[in-house]
Scaffold this motif. Structure first.
Motif, short mmCIF file in Angstrom:
data_model
loop_
_atom_site.label_atom_id
_atom_site.label_comp_id
_atom_site.label_asym_id
_atom_site.label_seq_id
_atom_site.Cartn_x
_atom_site.Cartn_y
_atom_site.Cartn_z
N VAL A 64 0.89 -1.15 0.00
CA VAL A 64 0.00 0.00 0.00
C VAL A 64 0.93 1.21 0.00
O VAL A 64 1.84 1.29 0.82
CB VAL A 64 -0.90 0.01 1.25
CG1 VAL A 64 -1.69 1.30 1.36
CG2 VAL A 64 -1.83 -1.20 1.25
N TYR A 65 0.70 2.13 -0.92
CA TYR A 65 1.56 3.30 -1.06
C TYR A 65 0.90 4.54 -0.46
O TYR A 65 -0.32 4.63 -0.41
CB TYR A 65 1.90 3.53 -2.54
CG TYR A 65 2.75 2.41 -3.08
CD1 TYR A 65 4.13 2.46 -2.98
CD2 TYR A 65 2.17 1.28 -3.66
CE1 TYR A 65 4.91 1.42 -3.45
CE2 TYR A 65 2.95 0.24 -4.13
CZ TYR A 65 4.31 0.32 -4.02
OH TYR A 65 5.08 -0.71 -4.48
N PHE A 66 1.75 5.48 -0.03
CA PHE A 66 1.28 6.68 0.66
C PHE A 66 1.83 7.93 0.00
O PHE A 66 2.91 7.91 -0.59
CB PHE A 66 1.71 6.64 2.12
CG PHE A 66 1.09 5.51 2.89
CD1 PHE A 66 -0.07 5.71 3.62
CD2 PHE A 66 1.66 4.24 2.87
CE1 PHE A 66 -0.65 4.67 4.31
CE2 PHE A 66 1.07 3.19 3.56
CZ PHE A 66 -0.08 3.41 4.28
N ASP A 67 1.11 9.02 0.16
CA ASP A 67 1.59 10.32 -0.30
C ASP A 67 2.69 10.80 0.64
O ASP A 67 2.84 10.31 1.76
CB ASP A 67 0.44 11.33 -0.32
CG ASP A 67 -0.59 11.02 -1.39
OD1 ASP A 67 -0.21 10.42 -2.42
OD2 ASP A 67 -1.76 11.38 -1.20
N PHE A 68 3.43 11.78 0.18
CA PHE A 68 4.52 12.35 0.97
C PHE A 68 4.03 12.80 2.34
O PHE A 68 3.03 13.50 2.45
CB PHE A 68 5.14 13.54 0.22
CG PHE A 68 6.18 14.26 1.01
CD1 PHE A 68 7.42 13.70 1.25
CD2 PHE A 68 5.91 15.51 1.55
CE1 PHE A 68 8.37 14.37 1.99
CE2 PHE A 68 6.86 16.19 2.30
CZ PHE A 68 8.10 15.61 2.52
N ASP A 69 4.73 12.36 3.38
CA ASP A 69 4.48 12.78 4.75
C ASP A 69 3.06 12.46 5.24
O ASP A 69 2.54 13.13 6.11
CB ASP A 69 4.77 14.28 4.90
CG ASP A 69 5.11 14.66 6.32
OD1 ASP A 69 5.64 13.81 7.06
OD2 ASP A 69 4.83 15.81 6.71
N GLN A 70 2.44 11.42 4.68
CA GLN A 70 1.08 11.03 5.04
C GLN A 70 1.04 9.58 5.51
O GLN A 70 1.88 8.78 5.12
CB GLN A 70 0.14 11.19 3.84
CG GLN A 70 0.04 12.60 3.32
CD GLN A 70 -0.57 13.54 4.34
OE1 GLN A 70 -1.61 13.24 4.91
NE2 GLN A 70 0.08 14.66 4.57
N TYR A 71 0.03 9.26 6.31
CA TYR A 71 -0.17 7.88 6.70
C TYR A 71 -1.63 7.45 6.56
O TYR A 71 -2.02 6.39 7.03
CB TYR A 71 0.37 7.59 8.11
CG TYR A 71 -0.18 8.45 9.22
CD1 TYR A 71 -1.31 8.06 9.93
CD2 TYR A 71 0.45 9.63 9.57
CE1 TYR A 71 -1.80 8.85 10.96
CE2 TYR A 71 -0.02 10.41 10.60
CZ TYR A 71 -1.14 10.01 11.30
OH TYR A 71 -1.63 10.78 12.32
N ALA A 72 -2.43 8.22 5.86
CA ALA A 72 -3.81 7.84 5.56
C ALA A 72 -3.81 6.98 4.28
O ALA A 72 -3.08 7.28 3.33
CB ALA A 72 -4.68 9.07 5.35
#
Length: 166
Positions: A64-72
């Motif tokens: 599962v990949y995330f946006d920069f500086d995000q954990y949602a």
């Protein structure tokens, strides 16, 4: 071989366990994640050989990949989490290790904390979907285990992920 052992020992002593995690910054004085795993990079590489069970084509996506500086978890990856939850609820004898990773931006302690938050977010979603929390382990390697080594945004985006290991 001796050189690699010395390098590994030095790396482990530098990042044994973070003294400050995102949980501590958010008020958890024990530095524990919601499912009780301490933020730490001194854990060994997963012993599981199988990233995704071969006989389960629905689990072909094991990250599962995330946006920069995000954990949602973005909508794009909800189906990945749901597929893994369905597998785990159908196979109550299986266990999963969720490994949180970050890109190389940010300090080591922050990246360990962010990787843990990412792994915990996926774990919490699995639990909401019916997976027994005792069958989930979360680990953060921060930026220590990159999948891509470039300095460009494409490479960094590849490293902002949680991997599933069975």
């Amino acid at each position: 071989m001796l050189r690699h052992t010395a390098i590994l020992a030095a790396a482990l002593s530098v990042c044994a366990c973070s003294s400050t995690s995102l949980d501590q910054a958010n008020g958890d004085p024990n530095g524990k994640s919601p499912i009780g795993v301490r933020v730490c990079c001194a854990r060994p590489e997963p012993k599981r050989e199988e990233a995704v069970p071969e006989h389960e084509p629905a689990l072909s996506a094991n990250s599962v990949y995330f946006d920069f500086d995000q954990y949602a978890i973005s909508e794009k990856y909800q189906s990945v989490v749901k597929a893994h939850a369905a597998f785990l609820t159908a196979h109550p004898d299986r266990y999963v290790q969720l490994i949180g990773n970050t890109d190389d931006q940010g300090g080591p302690e922050y990246n360990l904390g962010l990787g843990q938050k990412r792994a915990d977010t996926v774990a919490n979603q699995l639990i909401l979907l019916g997976v027994d929390k005792r069958h989930i382990e979360t680990v953060s390697f921060g930026a220590e285990r990159p999948r891509a080594t470039g300095d460009d945004e494409t490479s960094r985006a590849e490293n902002r992920r949680v991997d599933f290991f069975y």
